[in-house]
Scaffold this active site. Structure first.
Site, PDB file in Angstrom:
ATOM      1  N   LYS A 150       0.760  -1.315  -0.153  1.00 23.60           N
ATOM      2  CA  LYS A 150      -0.062   0.002   0.060  1.00 23.60           C
ATOM      3  C   LYS A 150       0.869   1.341  -0.082  1.00 23.60           C
ATOM      4  CE  LYS A 150      -3.822  -0.765   1.971  1.00 23.60           C
ATOM      5  NZ  LYS A 150      -4.579  -0.939   3.219  1.00 23.60           N
TER       6      LYS A 150
ATOM      7  N   ARG B 161      -3.768   3.024   8.043  1.00 17.60           N
ATOM      8  CA  ARG B 161      -4.121   1.640   7.306  1.00 17.60           C
ATOM      9  C   ARG B 161      -3.009   0.753   7.553  1.00 17.60           C
ATOM     10  NH1 ARG B 161      -6.923   5.441   3.785  1.00 17.60           N
ATOM     11  NH2 ARG B 161      -8.731   4.746   3.165  1.00 17.60           N
TER      12      ARG B 161
ATOM     13  N   GLY C 197      -7.537  -9.906   6.509  1.00 13.35           N
ATOM     14  CA  GLY C 197      -7.515 -10.345   7.794  1.00 13.35           C
ATOM     15  C   GLY C 197      -6.702  -9.619   8.765  1.00 13.35           C
TER      16      GLY C 197
ATOM     17  N   MET D 276      -5.332  -5.551   9.882  1.00 15.97           N
ATOM     18  CA  MET D 276      -6.305  -4.646  10.710  1.00 15.97           C
ATOM     19  C   MET D 276      -6.910  -3.903   9.565  1.00 15.97           C
ATOM     20  SD  MET D 276      -5.115  -1.397  13.164  1.00 15.97           S
ATOM     21  CE  MET D 276      -5.438  -0.270  12.091  1.00 15.97           C
TER      22      MET D 276
ATOM     23  N   ARG E 218      -3.350  -1.344  -6.463  1.00 17.57           N
ATOM     24  CA  ARG E 218      -2.716  -2.573  -6.138  1.00 17.57           C
ATOM     25  C   ARG E 218      -3.085  -3.631  -7.317  1.00 17.57           C
ATOM     26  NH1 ARG E 218      -5.635  -4.299  -0.590  1.00 17.57           N
ATOM     27  NH2 ARG E 218      -7.808  -4.569  -1.484  1.00 17.57           N
TER      28      ARG E 218
ATOM     29  N   HIS F 177      -3.896 -40.544   5.029  1.00 23.56           N
ATOM     30  CA  HIS F 177      -4.411 -41.361   3.920  1.00 23.56           C
ATOM     31  C   HIS F 177      -5.599 -40.637   3.267  1.00 23.56           C
ATOM     32  CE1 HIS F 177      -7.247 -44.787   2.131  1.00 23.56           C
ATOM     33  NE2 HIS F 177      -5.859 -45.022   1.808  1.00 23.56           N
TER      34      HIS F 177
ATOM     35  N   SER G  15      14.251 -41.296  -5.960  1.00 31.11           N
ATOM     36  CA  SER G  15      13.104 -40.686  -5.708  1.00 31.11           C
ATOM     37  C   SER G  15      12.754 -40.233  -4.291  1.00 31.11           C
ATOM     38  CB  SER G  15      11.818 -41.545  -6.315  1.00 31.11           C
ATOM     39  OG  SER G  15      10.694 -40.782  -6.188  1.00 31.11           O
TER      40      SER G  15
ATOM     41  N   CYS H 131       8.514 -37.701  -5.262  1.00 33.19           N
ATOM     42  CA  CYS H 131       7.447 -38.383  -5.161  1.00 33.19           C
ATOM     43  C   CYS H 131       6.475 -38.227  -4.128  1.00 33.19           C
ATOM     44  CB  CYS H 131       7.296 -39.806  -5.689  1.00 33.19           C
ATOM     45  SG  CYS H 131       7.971 -40.744  -4.398  1.00 33.19           S
TER      46      CYS H 131
ATOM     47  N   TYR I 194      12.804 -34.070 -11.962  1.00 31.18           N
ATOM     48  CA  TYR I 194      11.587 -34.086 -12.171  1.00 31.18           C
ATOM     49  C   TYR I 194      10.898 -34.108 -10.576  1.00 31.18           C
ATOM     50  CZ  TYR I 194      11.237 -39.087 -10.805  1.00 31.18           C
ATOM     51  OH  TYR I 194      11.483 -40.350 -10.223  1.00 31.18           O
TER      52      TYR I 194
END
Length: 875
Positions: free
Chosen positions: A24, A94, A103, A105, A338, A457, A767, A834, A854
């Site tokens: 801001k 602000r 969330g 102020m 913004r 799970h 992996s 993975c 990867y």
């Protein structure tokens, strides 16, 4: 005393100073530099906020003096003074972090006002209603925002006053009414706080500044930072800005506007305004705002000026802008701008359009989209109007995105029966899920669990299926009959309707309409640009041909993890796996495994077909064997009858397999060391399936990658690898088909990372199984950590769930070490990940920096990983 500067006038800042001035403050300074009509003021930096916490939540004398110095400069610039009887200065206060944070102020307007100032304002303006309105608003805002006296106390007094006067709108109250309200408000303040409402403007200002700093660590802000990867040490800036008044009368007003539609991305001014109002009136919904195009009729000159400014701002920032403005007595002022928040669909359209308009490059378009937003494009969402009318009854973890509405069921069997046979939409509600629930989970619209975290799970399986899931909602209380639960003060029985929002974790005690996911052409276009710059591959975690095909449609370049155990829970094969587990001899086990062999082979053929020659990494059987065993009395009796053994003998066998800590017990490669015949059968199925598919598709190059899980010692790997190679080489030689295959391992035990150089001598690839690696490094159970992690967030021990966002400091160090040691010993070593972290954008960037080939993630997170990998390459 330090030479560090903690306060900047708007004329001293720039957009490039966002880290210091917050979004801001930096943008208000930039608008000032562009010559736009901005009410002047100053910004207290983010570093002042961190210093406030370092100093025990106090503003140091040095920072206080610097703030006062800039206040005096502002007073001189405007010819006004705080509390002055002739020319009083009023300001707004602000918050403004470097990243937009809902969330934080709320704004405080009209600061500096007291009864003396009110009388001056009346005398100078001849408008007593405006003066008392400004004062009562300030008392209400300061009490609520700074001192945390709930706004409901004041709203009730306003409603009572309107009822007594026989009016319905705030604007119909007179100056005397508002004066009376101000006195009532101050009485509420004294009753709740125990002291008089502050009348000294300096005390008011420092009270507001401290409140902004405090709000950086309120629970809402901490939660938002955790969900959006915002570090807790950034701090927030504070903006003190001279007031302009939209509530002076019918020639004054205030509004919010976007340079493009934030919902659709359509080019054109979009917004609302209210005449004779202040900022909070537009969003509070007390009065119905007018659309921004109606300002053209209200004040053509101001409208045209605003249109010009909007065009200039969007051209300058090269992105859609979200702007706040005030009109004071016919004169336009810009309060902030913004880069605007937007839906996922709008994000892709805006980026694509900006490229076509010549505003940005293709690479800049790729960089400007938040990868996490893609989730919303790929899953059903709630109808906006229906969701707005609903109220949550509980909130759990947003474990798998999307929206789901359905009738409550409590078992996987009922979920399957109701959906398959009766065509009903169901939500499966469980204390926690287990692998045997897989069929019911597949049929359910959504899954709700009372236990478990982001890698439980339920969460992992739901994400793989693209099914909405809310996990770890500990407030659920199940009935003794296990066919009901209570939540939010209401009881829900089997068949009652509930709705889940897997993107927020909210649960609703009603049916809410959903709308299907929509993917437009802009998505494919920008993802194509992303793939052009991306160097790291993206694979998927998929256990079925359907999941593999889904992942391919989302751009997956192979399978990084195929979990063979999920295949065993189908009704036609669970009996065979149970028979194998309770067998006493090798011969009995081999006979049971022979029944499974054709099923496994068929599964792998389907997966190879779906991947069309892309690499497929198959993990050998990993979970503890007891997970497959029956617990229901009827199932135990049926298995005993099938095997021709006594029920009590079978129960004894089941009891003997019980482990105190199964996740660190008889599982992974330890199963193949104990029962080599399991590894033989699985290798046979993997290799024979590859040969069959290669024969059918000579145009493809099928290269199975066989992955040995839970290795912690190189000799374990060598032993199981020998089983695999002996079996595979024999089958390949007998087939007469040329087939290349690779044998590698998961790195998921810390010792494996520490000895990676030795392990790399036996492995073609690593992996990183970061779910278990995180669990074992922290010593946390990933299914139970949710019970205490909230306390860790609250006490600022953790900022993030380490199972959702990779811990780069500790677990990441093990990954880096293993990658370096492994490649040092074996330069041709392939590296991938993975665990569920493979779909988290910040973790993807870490993998890119570490040199992984990867990442692999659940099918619906593949596009997220593709975009995150492209952004990592661009950075």
């Amino acid at each position: 005393m330090t030479d560090k500067k903690y306060v900047y006038d708007f004329t001293e800042g720039a957009a490039s100073m966002k880290n210091l001035l917050g979004g801001k403050g930096a943008n208000v300074a930039e608008m000032t530099n562009l010559g736009m009509p901005v009410p002047q003021g100053f910004t207290i930096t983010t570093e002042a906020c961190t210093q406030y916490y370092d100093d025990g939540e106090t503003i140091s004398d040095a920072i206080r003096a610097e703030i006062m110095e800039h206040l005096v400069r502002l007073e001189a610039l405007l010819g006004k003074k705080f509390g002055d009887a002739e020319n009083p200065l009023l300001v707004s206060v602000r918050s403004g972090a470097r990243a937009s944070m809902p969330g934080m102020m709320d704004t405080i307007l009209n600061l500096g006002i007291n009864e003396t100032v009110v009388e001056t304002l009346i005398r100078k303006s001849g408008n007593p209603r405006w003066a008392w309105d400004s004062y009562r608003r300030f008392i209400q805002m300061y009490s609520d925002v700074v001192m945390e006296v709930g706004k409901s106390y004041f709203e009730k007094l306003i409603d009572k006053m309107k009822e007594a006067r026989g009016v319905t709108q705030d604007v119909e109250l007179t100056a005397d009414d508002l004066k009376e309200l101000a006195e009532q408000f101050k009485a509420v303040y004294k009753d709740k706080i125990g002291e008089d409402f502050p009348s000294d403007p300096i005390d008011q200002m420092f009270g507001a500044i401290k409140a902004v700093f405090r709000s950086w660590n309120n629970p809402r802000a901490i939660y938002y930072r955790r969900m959006n990867d915002i570090p807790g040490d950034w701090g927030t800036a504070v903006n003190v800005q001279s007031m302009v008044f939209g509530n002076l009368g019918d020639t004054s007003g205030t509004g919010v506007a976007f340079s493009r539609n934030p919902s659709t991305g359509e080019k054109g001014l979009f917004g609302e305004f209210l005449m004779n109002a202040q900022g909070e009136d537009v969003v509070a919904g007390i009065r119905t705002p007018e659309t921004i195009d109606q300002l053209r009729d209200e004040n053509p000159a101001v409208y045209n000026q605003f249109v010009d400014i909007v065009a200039k701002l969007e051209g300058h920032y090269r992105d859609m802008q979200d702007m706040e403005f005030t009109i004071e007595d016919g004169k336009l002022y810009m309060l902030q701008t913004r880069n605007g928040k937007r839906t996922a669909a709008a994000a892709f359209r805006i980026a694509s359009d900006l490229v076509d308009e010549g505003r940005i490059t293709e690479n800049e378009a790729v960089a400007m989209i938040d990868p996490k937003q893609i989730d919303a494009l790929l899953h059903p969402q709630f109808d906006t109007a229906a969701l707005k009318a609903a109220k949550p009854i509980g909130k759990g973890l947003p474990a798998s995105p999307g929206a789901a509405t359905g009738q409550v069921v409590f078992t996987a069997e009922v979920a399957t029966e109701w959906t398959v046979k009766q065509g009903k939409a169901v939500i499966l509600v469980r204390l926690e899920t287990s692998p045997e629930d897989i069929e019911g989970m597949h049929h359910a619209q959504g899954i709700l669990t009372a236990r478990g975290g982001m890698t439980s799970h339920a969460a992992v399986v739901a994400r793989g299926m693209g099914t909405c899931c809310v996990a770890g909602l500990g407030d659920i209380r199940f009935g003794a009959d296990e066919k009901s639960f209570t939540l939010g003060g209401a009881e829900f029985k089997e068949g009652d309707w509930i709705s889940l929002d897997g993107s927020t974790g909210n649960v609703y005690g009603q049916q809410i309409a959903t709308v299907p996911a929509e993917i437009g052409g802009d998505f494919g276009r920008i993802m194509g640009w992303a793939d052009a710059v991306r160097t790291m591959k993206v694979r998927t975690n998929a256990d079925t041909p359907h999941d593999a095909q889904q992942a391919r449609s989302f751009g997956a370049e192979g399978i990084g993890l195929c979990r063979t155990e999920h295949m065993f829970f189908e009704p036609d094969r669970i009996a065979a796996i149970r028979e194998m587990i309770v067998s006493d001899t090798v011969e009995q086990r081999e006979a049971a495994l022979a029944k499974l062999l054709p099923m496994q082979r068929g599964d792998f053929e389907g997966i190879y077909e779906a991947m069309e020659g892309y690499p497929v990494t198959v993990r050998l059987l990993d979970p503890p064997l007891h997970e497959f065993l029956p617990t229901d009395e009827g199932d135990i009796e049926a298995l005993a009858a099938d095997m021709g053994i006594a029920v009590q003998a079978l129960k004894g066998k089941i009891a003997s397999l019980h482990e105190f800590n199964p996740m660190m017990g008889h599982r992974g490669c330890r199963l193949d060391v104990t029962y080599p015949e399991i590894g033989v059968m699985q290798t046979q199925a993997i290799i024979e399936a590859a040969i069959n598919v290669q024969k059918r598709h000579p145009e493809w190059t099928v290269v199975p990658e066989i992955m040995i899980p839970l290795v912690g010692e190189v000799k374990e790997l060598a032993y199981v690898k020998h089983i695999i190679t002996a079996t595979a080489d024999k089958i390949i030689a007998e087939s007469g088909v040329e087939l290349k295959y690779l044998v590698g391992t998961m790195i998921e035990i810390p010792r494996a990372a520490l000895t990676a150089d030795a392990i790399a001598g036996e492995a073609a690839f690593f992996s990183f199984g970061t779910n278990d690696l995180t669990q074992m490094t922290f010593g946390f159970s990933r299914d139970d950590a949710g019970n205490f992690l909230d306390a860790y967030y609250e006490k600022k021990i953790f900022e993030n769930d380490p199972f959702a966002k990779l811990d780069q400091t500790g677990v990441g160090k093990l990954v880096e070490m293993a990658a370096k040691l492994g490649r040092g010993a074996n330069p041709d070593l392939h590296l991938g990940i993975c665990g569920e972290h493979g779909g988290d954008p910040s973790s993807v960037e870490f993998c890119y920096r570490t040199g992984l080939d990867y990442v692999s993630c659940s099918p619906f997170r593949v596009p997220i990983a593709r975009l995150a990998a492209a952004q990592a390459a661009l950075r």
